[in-house]
Scaffold this active site. Structure first.
Site, PDB file in Angstrom:
ATOM      1  N   HIS A 184      37.335  46.297  19.658  1.00  0.00           N
ATOM      2  CA  HIS A 184      36.272  47.078  19.024  1.00  0.00           C
ATOM      3  C   HIS A 184      36.553  48.578  19.038  1.00  0.00           C
ATOM      4  CE1 HIS A 184      33.376  43.776  18.370  1.00  0.00           C
ATOM      5  NE2 HIS A 184      33.957  43.252  19.436  1.00  0.00           N
ATOM      6  N   HIS A 230      37.564  33.679  30.021  1.00  0.00           N
ATOM      7  CA  HIS A 230      37.957  34.940  29.414  1.00  0.00           C
ATOM      8  C   HIS A 230      38.821  35.735  30.399  1.00  0.00           C
ATOM      9  CE1 HIS A 230      34.818  34.028  26.488  1.00  0.00           C
ATOM     10  NE2 HIS A 230      35.274  35.016  25.741  1.00  0.00           N
ATOM     11  N   ASP A 276      35.339  32.202  16.499  1.00  0.00           N
ATOM     12  CA  ASP A 276      35.831  31.045  15.772  1.00  0.00           C
ATOM     13  C   ASP A 276      35.499  29.777  16.560  1.00  0.00           C
ATOM     14  OD1 ASP A 276      37.843  32.088  13.508  1.00  0.00           O
ATOM     15  OD2 ASP A 276      38.068  33.365  15.274  1.00  0.00           O
TER      16      ASP A 276
END
Length: 409
Positions: A17, A106, A353
């Site tokens: 980002h 993650h 996704d």
């Protein structure tokens, strides 16, 4: 590190980002015609928001070539390429809950332990957004390899969950050979020999078998409907690969390809040629007998080796398969533990996704191109040096010790 390669060096930059992502490529030969549209084709295949099978993040991923070319010709100097992030939403990750929890599967926890600080939005450098630089660098390498050697690289989705393109023989025997002991079917080998990117891109799931593609699509949509995710595999074939690529002993070509593939986010496995299936067959069926080709060179009859023997390319097609895990970001409540050790329930937001393999296709192709490009430049340097050897010295070697068309003979 953020750099891959020795002779063709690719350094990527950017987070999920931030303002922009991209790469710096050092080692591309001078004098090659290249335009931004040559790079854009693969980036467009990678971009998000292509269908309801992918994340809805709306990025055009328009590439800008910043250096290393003049009048659309490479100068031999570093090529810098950049893609601006336009639809970044760091506010999706400002919830106090996410500050308290390392997200399951993650890189939040490991990055924080390693660096003492982590990106608070998205996955930072561990996000698949980083692969934009890889795809740009791979597209540049692929253009050179195509023009110089006619190299073709085609990847396709070979499985989603338990839905897979048939790869192994289904008949009881083939020419008096027990088919159950063959590494793969002739039909699958023929697919590797003929599949094209046009065939792959006909289906949004990027599987060239229409019937299997529909079942894959249904499996992905079933996961999406449950706010869940699913993994899969990508098969890649490289055709017209030059002979002699690969460096014994630690930089074998399959080792370079494995390194390249396993550096892609979400990868969990790599196998080349017959792969793990090859461990289940006898050597008498697994060996690749040599045959004389029409051009006077040698080829192999079966190619269970996947185009590489002794860590060096033998001129046959190289093919391998890469496993991708289910995307870790799911919009479900998950029972887990906070950074302070207290148990709790994590609810995540954001766009993701439900299955990464359809968009992973150009990434796999690009990393393959980067690895092959690095090996090509290494071999070119060796061949140039070999051409300076004394013809008399080489001619004195036994026939089995020299290549028939050695540059010095």
């Amino acid at each position: 590190m953020s750099t891959f390669g020795t002779f063709y060096r690719v350094s990527t930059f950017g987070e999920s980002h931030c303002k922009a992502v991209g790469c710096i490529v050092d080692g591309i030969p001078p004098g090659m015609a290249v335009e931004e549209q040559d790079i854009q084709r693969q980036l467009t295949r990678r971009r998000p928001g292509q269908s309801n099978l992918t994340t809805p993040r709306d990025e055009k991923d328009k590439v800008e070539i910043l250096s290393g070319t003049e009048r659309n010709v490479t100068l031999g100097t570093p090529v810098a390429m950049m893609v601006r992030n336009q639809d970044q939403r760091p506010h999706d990750y400002t919830d106090d809950t996410l500050d308290n929890f390392p997200r399951p599967s993650h890189a939040d926890y490991t990055y924080l332990q390693k660096y003492g600080v982590k990106a608070s939005s998205g996955g930072g450098r561990s996000s698949a957004r980083e692969t934009i630089g890889r795809v740009a660098a791979g597209a540049l390498a692929e253009k050179f390899l195509k023009e110089a050697y006619g190299l073709e690289i085609v990847a396709f989705v070979s499985s989603v969950g338990q839905v897979a393109v048939p790869q192994y023989p289904s008949t009881s025997s083939i020419n008096d050979v027990d088919a159950s002991e063959l590494p793969m079917s002739q039909e699958f080998l023929e697919l590797l020999n003929t599949v094209t990117r046009e065939q792959v891109d006909k289906e949004d799931v990027r599987c060239p078998d229409a019937n299997v593609a529909e079942r894959m699509r249904q499996r992905i949509m079933a996961a999406k409907a449950k706010n869940d995710s699913i993994g899969g595999t990508v098969t890649c074939v490289l055709r017209h690969v030059p002979i002699g690529l690969g460096e014994p002993a630690f930089d074998k070509l399959e080792a370079l390809l494995a390194h390249a593939m396993m550096s892609i986010p979400a990868t969990k496995g790599f196998e080349i040629g017959s792969g793990f299936r090859g461990t289940q067959v006898p050597g008498s069926l697994h060996n690749d007998p040599f045959v004389a080709k029409a051009d006077g060179t040698l080829g192999t009859k079966t190619n269970w080796s996947g185009g590489i023997q002794g860590g060096i390319s033998n001129g046959e097609h190289i093919y391998f398969r890469v496993a991708f895990k289910p995307p870790a970001t799911i919009s479900q409540e998950q029972q887990t533990t906070q950074y302070d050790g207290k148990e709790g329930v994590l609810s995540t937001r954001g766009r993701h996704d439900p299955c990464v393999v359809p968009r992973a296709i150009p990434i796999v192709e690009s990393m393959a191109a980067i690895a092959i490009m690095d090996a090509v430049l290494a071999q070119d340097a060796r061949a140039k040096s070999a051409s300076q050897l004394s013809p008399a010295a080489v001619a004195a070697l036994p026939r089995s010790m020299k290549k028939h068309n050695h540059p010095s003979v």
